[in-house]
Scaffold this active site. Structure first.
Site, short mmCIF file in Angstrom:
data_model
loop_
_atom_site.label_atom_id
_atom_site.label_comp_id
_atom_site.label_asym_id
_atom_site.label_seq_id
_atom_site.Cartn_x
_atom_site.Cartn_y
_atom_site.Cartn_z
N TYR A 1 0.84 -1.21 0.00
CA TYR A 1 0.00 0.00 0.00
C TYR A 1 0.87 1.25 0.00
O TYR A 1 0.61 2.20 -0.74
CB TYR A 1 -0.90 0.00 1.25
CG TYR A 1 -1.96 1.08 1.22
CD1 TYR A 1 -3.25 0.80 0.77
CD2 TYR A 1 -1.66 2.38 1.61
CE1 TYR A 1 -4.21 1.79 0.74
CE2 TYR A 1 -2.61 3.37 1.57
CZ TYR A 1 -3.89 3.07 1.13
OH TYR A 1 -4.84 4.05 1.09
N PHE B 1 -7.56 18.94 -25.08
CA PHE B 1 -8.33 17.71 -25.30
C PHE B 1 -9.66 17.79 -24.54
O PHE B 1 -9.78 18.58 -23.61
CB PHE B 1 -7.51 16.49 -24.85
CG PHE B 1 -8.22 15.20 -25.17
CD1 PHE B 1 -8.42 14.82 -26.49
CD2 PHE B 1 -8.72 14.39 -24.16
CE1 PHE B 1 -9.12 13.66 -26.79
CE2 PHE B 1 -9.41 13.22 -24.47
CZ PHE B 1 -9.60 12.86 -25.78
N ASP B 2 -10.63 16.99 -24.94
CA ASP B 2 -11.98 17.16 -24.37
C ASP B 2 -12.03 17.00 -22.85
O ASP B 2 -12.73 17.74 -22.17
CB ASP B 2 -13.02 16.29 -25.07
CG ASP B 2 -12.69 14.82 -25.04
OD1 ASP B 2 -11.51 14.48 -24.88
OD2 ASP B 2 -13.60 13.99 -25.18
N ASP C 1 0.42 18.54 -21.52
CA ASP C 1 -0.45 17.37 -21.56
C ASP C 1 0.28 16.40 -22.48
O ASP C 1 0.33 16.58 -23.69
CB ASP C 1 -1.83 17.76 -22.12
CG ASP C 1 -2.72 16.56 -22.34
OD1 ASP C 1 -2.23 15.41 -22.22
OD2 ASP C 1 -3.90 16.74 -22.66
N ALA D 1 0.26 13.02 -23.25
CA ALA D 1 -0.22 11.68 -23.62
C ALA D 1 0.62 11.04 -24.74
O ALA D 1 0.94 9.87 -24.69
CB ALA D 1 -1.69 11.76 -24.04
N LYS E 1 -1.45 5.85 -23.57
CA LYS E 1 -0.96 6.10 -24.94
C LYS E 1 0.53 5.79 -24.97
O LYS E 1 0.92 4.64 -25.09
CB LYS E 1 -1.23 7.55 -25.36
CG LYS E 1 -2.69 7.83 -25.69
CD LYS E 1 -3.45 8.27 -24.49
CE LYS E 1 -4.84 8.77 -24.81
NZ LYS E 1 -5.62 8.94 -23.59
N HIS F 1 -20.33 13.23 -26.19
CA HIS F 1 -20.10 12.25 -27.27
C HIS F 1 -20.11 10.81 -26.79
O HIS F 1 -20.42 9.90 -27.54
CB HIS F 1 -18.79 12.56 -28.00
CG HIS F 1 -17.58 12.55 -27.13
ND1 HIS F 1 -17.36 13.51 -26.17
CD2 HIS F 1 -16.54 11.69 -27.03
CE1 HIS F 1 -16.22 13.25 -25.55
NE2 HIS F 1 -15.71 12.14 -26.05
N1 F0G Z 1 -4.97 14.34 -23.03
C1 F0G Z 1 -4.97 13.90 -24.29
C2 F0G Z 1 -4.21 14.63 -25.34
C3 F0G Z 1 -5.71 12.76 -24.62
O1 F0G Z 1 -5.72 12.35 -25.89
C4 F0G Z 1 -6.41 12.09 -23.61
C5 F0G Z 1 -7.20 10.91 -23.90
C6 F0G Z 1 -6.35 12.57 -22.30
C7 F0G Z 1 -5.62 13.71 -22.04
C8 F0G Z 1 -7.09 11.90 -21.16
O2 F0G Z 1 -6.46 10.72 -20.81
O3 F0G Z 1 -8.11 8.89 -21.35
O4 F0G Z 1 -6.18 8.51 -19.82
O5 F0G Z 1 -8.05 9.90 -19.10
N2 F0G Z 1 -7.49 10.56 -25.04
C9 F0G Z 1 -8.18 9.37 -25.44
C10 F0G Z 1 -8.37 9.39 -26.92
C11 F0G Z 1 -9.41 9.06 -24.67
O6 F0G Z 1 -9.11 8.52 -27.40
O7 F0G Z 1 -7.79 10.23 -27.59
P1 F0G Z 1 -7.25 9.44 -20.24
#
Ligand code: F0G
Length: 457
Positions: free
Chosen positions: A72, A124-125, A214, A216, A257, A449
Site C-alpha cells: 500500500y 483535449f476534451d 499534456d 499523452a 498512450k 459524445h
Molecule cells: N490528453 C490527451 C491529449 C488525450 O488524448 C487524452 C485521452 C487525455 C488527455 C485523457 O487521458 O483517457 O487517460 O483519461 N485521449 C483518449 C483518446 C481518450 O481517445 O484520444 P485518459
C-alpha cells in the site's frame, strides 16, 4: 536491393477477430443509437476508436508485471516508475493516477479556480471538461494552419505565440498556467516543434507563468522533432524528450498512450508547491501517493513501457504504420489532416460528405457509414465532441469536423491497414449519395459524445 522497413517486434500471442455481415452491423449500430461508443467490442472487426489503452504490451512488460510490488505504501514499483519518469523528463515529483483525466482532476483541483483562463493548443476534451466544469475558460491558441487540413506544414500542432501573448497581455492575472498538448490530438495528432516549446517558455517567463504539458503522446512528438526539425536528426529520442520537458514546469500524462500500458496516468513536476497542492487531492480522489489509483504491477509495466517507447525502433515502427495507412488514402484521393499525425488518421469529413449540413454532423455520419461498410470503428472528433458553448448553449461549429481512425500500438498488421483504407474508399466512392446525417435526441451537458443518442435522418 535495400531491405524494406519492417516492425521492430515479432508476435508472441494472438487474439481472434470477429467479422460480421452488413445486416448485422446495421442492426447493431441502430441499437447503439448510432453512437459508436455504445457498440460491443465483438460487434467490431477492426477497432480504431482510440489508441488509448488498446496497445499490446511487450514480453518485458509482462515479465515486469510478475515483479510488481503491491504494498500500500512505499511500493518498490512506484520507485521504479518514479525513477524512470525522472530520467526521461527531469521532473522530480511524481504522483500516479488511474488515467490521464484523473491527473487533470487532481492537479486542476489545486490550480484552476472559477473565472480562470487556461490558454493552450486545442485542449483535449477531458482537459477542457476539467477546466469548464470549474467555471474556468479554455482558450485555444493553436496556429491557424491547423484548421486547413490540406496544408502541409511540419508542426501544425503549434501554439500561436501571438495569440498566446494576446491572452496574457490582457488577462495575465487570471491565467494559472499555460497548457501545451503534445502531440495535439484534437488538431489531428499534430506535433509541436521544439522551437515552439521554447517560444511558449519565453512568453510564460515574460509573464511569470508556469507551463504544463499534456503529454499523452510525447514520444510521438519527439519522433516528429527527430524526423522534421533541423538539428535533431542525430539526437536520441530520450535526449529529445529531455529537452522538450526542460521547457515545462510539469506534466499530466495518460499512460494509456505513449506509456504503452492499458491503464494508468501520472502527474510529474519540478515544483514542490504543485506537488504539495496536488497531494491533497490525490489521496481522496485516487489513493495513497505511492499508488494513486494504480496496481503495483501496472506501475512496474509502465516503467518498462516508458523506457521501451522512448527508443527509436519502437516509436518509428508505430508512427510508420500510421504513415503507411495515410499513403493508401493518398492513393485513393481521400482528404485527411495533412501531414498525417502520430497516432491516427483524421479524415476531413466536411470535405468528404460535403452535402451533409454541419447541423447534421458529417463526421459522425461518416463514422457510421464506415462501420456499416466494414465493421471498422472510428470516432468523431468534431462538432459533437466540441460540446455546446457553456454560456450560449449553442453547438460549436467553429472547429474541424473529423473522423478519427486511431491505430492501436503493436496490435494490427499492415494488412489490416489495407482493409481500413479499402473500406473508406468504398464509402468515399458513394459519398455523393450520402446527403443526410444524424440528429441528437439525447445528450449530457459535458462530454456528450460518449453517451449521446442519435437518430439517422
Ligand atoms: N490528453 C490527451 C491529449 C488525450 O488524448 C487524452 C485521452 C487525455 C488527455 C485523457 O487521458 O483517457 O487517460 O483519461 N485521449 C483518449 C483518446 C481518450 O481517445 O484520444 P485518459
Amino acid at each position: 536491393m535495400e531491405l524494406p522497413f519492417a516492425e521492430s517486434w515479432k508476435i508472441k500471442m494472438v487474439e481472434p477477430l470477429r467479422k460480421s455481415t452488413r445486416e448485422e452491423r446495421e442492426q447493431w449500430i441502430k441499437e447503439a443509437d448510432y453512437n459508436l461508443f455504445q457498440l460491443k467490442s465483438d460487434q467490431v472487426y477492426i477497432d480504431c476508436l482510440t489508441d488509448s489503452g488498446t496497445g499490446a504490451m511487450s514480453d518485458r512488460q509482462w515479465a515486469a508485471m510478475m515483479m510488481g510490488d503491491e504494498s500500500y505504501a512505499g511500493s518498490a514499483s512506484f520507485f521504479q516508475l518514479k525513477d524512470t519518469i525522472t530520467k526521461i523528463t527531469g521532473f522530480e515529483y511524481v504522483i500516479p493516477t488511474h488515467q490521464g483525466r484523473a491527473a487533470e482532476n487532481v492537479l486542476f483541483s489545486h490550480l484552476v479556480t472559477p473565472g480562470a483562463i487556461v490558454p493552450g493548443n486545442s485542449h483535449f476534451d477531458t482537459t477542457k471538461g476539467h477546466i469548464e466544469s470549474r467555471k474556468a475558460f479554455a482558450v485555444d491558441c493553436t496556429v491557424d494552419e491547423a484548421k486547413d487540413t490540406q496544408l502541409e506544414v511540419p508542426f501544425k500542432g503549434n501554439v500561436d505565440p501571438k495569440k498566446l501573448e494576446a491572452v496574457l497581455a490582457e488577462k495575465a492575472e487570471l491565467v494559472p498556467f499555460i497548457i501545451v498538448t503534445i502531440t495535439n490530438n484534437t488538431a489531428g495528432g499534430q506535433p509541436v516543434s521544439m522551437q515552439n516549446l521554447r517560444e511558449v517558455r519565453a512568453i510564460a517567463d515574460k509573464y511569470g507563468k508556469r507551463v504544463i504539458f499534456d503529454s499523452a503522446r510525447f514520444v510521438e512528438n519527439a519522433y516528429f522533432i527527430y524526423t522534421r526539425e533541423e538539428g535533431y536528426g542525430d539526437k536520441t529520442i530520450k535526449e529529445i524528450c529531455k529537452e522538450m520537458f526542460s521547457y515545462a514546469d510539469g506534466m499530466t500524462m495518460s499512460s494509456k498512450k505513449d506509456g504503452l500500458v492499458n491503464m494508468g496516468g501520472f502527474i510529474a513536476t519540478r515544483h514542490e508547491d504543485w506537488f504539495e497542492g496536488a497531494k491533497k487531492y490525490c489521496i481522496p480522489f485516487e489513493g495513497f501517493l505511492t499508488y494513486g489509483g494504480m496496481n503495483g504491477r501496472d506501475m512496474a509495466a509502465l516503467a518498462v513501457g516508458l523506457d521501451e517507447n522512448t527508443e527509436l525502433e519502437t516509436i518509428e515502427t508505430r508512427v510508420r504504420q500510421v504513415q503507411y495507412l495515410a499513403a493508401k488514402l493518398d492513393e485513393y484521393g481521400i482528404p485527411y489532416q495533412r501531414p498525417v499525425g502520430g497516432h491516427a488518421l483524421f479524415v476531413d469529413a466536411d470535405r468528404v460528405l460535403d452535402q451533409v449540413p454541419k447541423e447534421e454532423f458529417p463526421a459522425q455520419t461518416l463514422a457510421i457509414e464506415l462501420y456499416i461498410e466494414a465493421g471498422v470503428r472510428g470516432c468523431e472528433i468534431g462538432y459533437i465532441l466540441a460540446d455546446r458553448d457553456p454560456v450560449t448553449r449553442e453547438n460549436r461549429f467553429g472547429g474541424l469536423d473529423l473522423l478519427r481512425l486511431c491505430i492501436a500500438r503493436r496490435v494490427y498488421t499492415n494488412n489490416h491497414m489495407d482493409v481500413i483504407a479499402a473500406a473508406l474508399k468504398n464509402v468515399y466512392d458513394r459519398r455523393h449519395e450520402i446527403t443526410r446525417g444524424v440528429k441528437i435526441v439525447w445528450e449530457t451537458e459535458l462530454m456528450r459524445h460518449f453517451t449521446v443518442k442519435l437518430e439517422r435522418l
